[in-house]
Design an enzyme around this catalytic site. Structure first.
Site, mmCIF file in Angstrom:
data_model
loop_
_atom_site.group_PDB
_atom_site.id
_atom_site.type_symbol
_atom_site.label_atom_id
_atom_site.label_comp_id
_atom_site.label_asym_id
_atom_site.label_seq_id
_atom_site.Cartn_x
_atom_site.Cartn_y
_atom_site.Cartn_z
ATOM 1 N N GLN A 261 -5.295 -1.870 9.256
ATOM 2 C CA GLN A 261 -4.980 -3.045 8.657
ATOM 3 C C GLN A 261 -5.679 -4.241 9.649
ATOM 4 O OE1 GLN A 261 -3.760 -3.661 5.657
ATOM 5 N NE2 GLN A 261 -4.370 -6.042 5.723
ATOM 6 N N ASP B 211 -11.653 2.270 3.445
ATOM 7 C CA ASP B 211 -12.105 1.096 3.322
ATOM 8 C C ASP B 211 -13.705 0.914 2.893
ATOM 9 O OD1 ASP B 211 -10.079 -0.815 3.638
ATOM 10 O OD2 ASP B 211 -9.743 -0.351 5.543
ATOM 11 N N LYS C 38 0.636 -1.108 0.101
ATOM 12 C CA LYS C 38 0.028 -0.117 -0.107
ATOM 13 C C LYS C 38 0.680 1.382 0.118
ATOM 14 C CE LYS C 38 -3.923 -2.310 2.075
ATOM 15 N NZ LYS C 38 -4.600 -3.076 3.361
HETATM 16 N N1 GUN Z 1 -7.183 -7.002 5.406
HETATM 17 C C1 GUN Z 1 -7.265 -7.802 4.394
HETATM 18 N N2 GUN Z 1 -8.038 -6.983 3.592
HETATM 19 C C2 GUN Z 1 -8.200 -5.686 3.959
HETATM 20 C C3 GUN Z 1 -8.664 -4.496 3.498
HETATM 21 O O1 GUN Z 1 -9.317 -4.525 2.619
HETATM 22 N N3 GUN Z 1 -8.836 -3.573 4.449
HETATM 23 C C4 GUN Z 1 -8.207 -3.516 5.743
HETATM 24 N N4 GUN Z 1 -8.407 -2.479 6.422
HETATM 25 N N5 GUN Z 1 -7.675 -4.660 6.085
HETATM 26 C C5 GUN Z 1 -7.567 -5.587 5.253
#
Ligand code: GUN
Length: 281
Positions: free
Chosen positions: A96, A119, A52
């Site tokens: 996350q 998200d 990211k």
């Molecule tokens: N962990 C796995 N996929 C995601 C996601 O799309 N967003 C977040 N915040 N954590 C994740």
């Protein structure tokens, strides 16, 4: 032979548009910023966060990483989120998931300001999606829709079957397909005769996380098959829910794993950050 839906190439194209938008925002004095919070040291989560940050750098989006030790605790984490909610440099906040044991994930996600919830996990944003006026689109389902659009696949009036009912993918995916006038069925672990339902699908989206779940006999000839899952094989390589060798010859279009939905999900997070910063995409 099915058309392979190349998420990697499409994501690269969208990234170029996002970078241009970030440049336009910067020219107007706004530096788009994403805060990425990770608690603990889960190897997969660390890898996702690294990706990211790299994606942000490639698109001229500022990323602010907060790597907290596992023993941080809820109070301190909520204090950090509160600070980020009020920080004008931060337009998007991503915590996350999963959080280590002992953390209340729901409380954490709900503490993120809905206007910075890139998200789209906050109930306010989920509600906006379900009534058809989204503020942010959930990253994976939005990535799937962008891929369908790019390949000229219109869900309107078609049988769309989503396998999996998670809050992150299955449920919001069904909402987005419904919004585009698909006839949507959501299947899950308690569905009776899964194969009978999946065989009806013109567009089949699989998001369970179970290797080998979707075999050739479960797919209608000519179907569009989108595999969202990322399962790790014993040899360390990634694979989806779909038995690719059986399904590919029957499908009209299919996503590979890796290189399908994964890169699209990542790019949608960047898009939401630009939206949060006031950019137009
Ligand atoms: N962990 C796995 N996929 C995601 C996601 O799309 N967003 C977040 N915040 N954590 C994740």
């Amino acid at each position: 032979m099915a058309v392979l839906m190349d998420g990697k190439a499409l994501a690269a194209k969208i990234k170029a548009e996002i970078k241009a938008q970030a440049g336009a925002l910067r020219a107007k004095g706004t530096v788009p910023g994403l805060a990425v919070v990770i608690v603990g040291s889960d190897p997969a989560s660390l890898r996702y966060v690294k990706h990211k940050k790299r994606d942000c750098a490639e698109c001229d989006i500022e990323s602010y990483e907060y790597a907290l030790p596992e023993e941080t605790g809820m109070t301190e984490l909520l204090e950090l989120i509160d600070r980020l909610n009020r920080d004008p440099k931060v337009h998007g906040i991503l915590v996350q998931m999963p959080l280590p044991k002992g953390y209340d994930e729901q409380r954490v996600l709900y503490s993120i300001s809905p206007s910075k919830d890139v998200d789209a996990f906050h109930p306010e944003n989920v509600g906006l999606i379900s009534i058809g006026t989204p503020r942010f689109l959930p990253c994976t389902p939005a990535g799937v829709m962008a891929m369908l659009d790019a390949y000229g696949i219109d869900p309107k009036g078609r049988e769309c079957v989503v396998v999996g009912r998670s809050n992150i993918v299955g449920k919001p995916q069904s909402m987005l397909l419904l919004q585009r006038h698909g006839t949507v069925t959501v299947c899950h672990s308690r569905t009776n005769n899964l194969a009978e339902v999946t065989r009806r699908a013109d567009i089949l989206v699989c998001a369970v996380g179970k290797m080998g779940l979707i075999t050739g006999d479960m797919v209608k000839p000519g179907a569009v098959v989108v595999d969202v899952a990322m399962n790790v094989k014993p040899d360390g390589k990634l694979t989806g829910d779909v038995v690719f060798s059986e399904v590919e010859p029957k499908a009209s279009c299919i996503t590979p794993v890796p290189g399908g939905v994964g890169p699209m999900t990542r790019v949608m997070l960047l898009r939401n950050t630009i939206t949060a910063a006031g950019g137009a995409l």
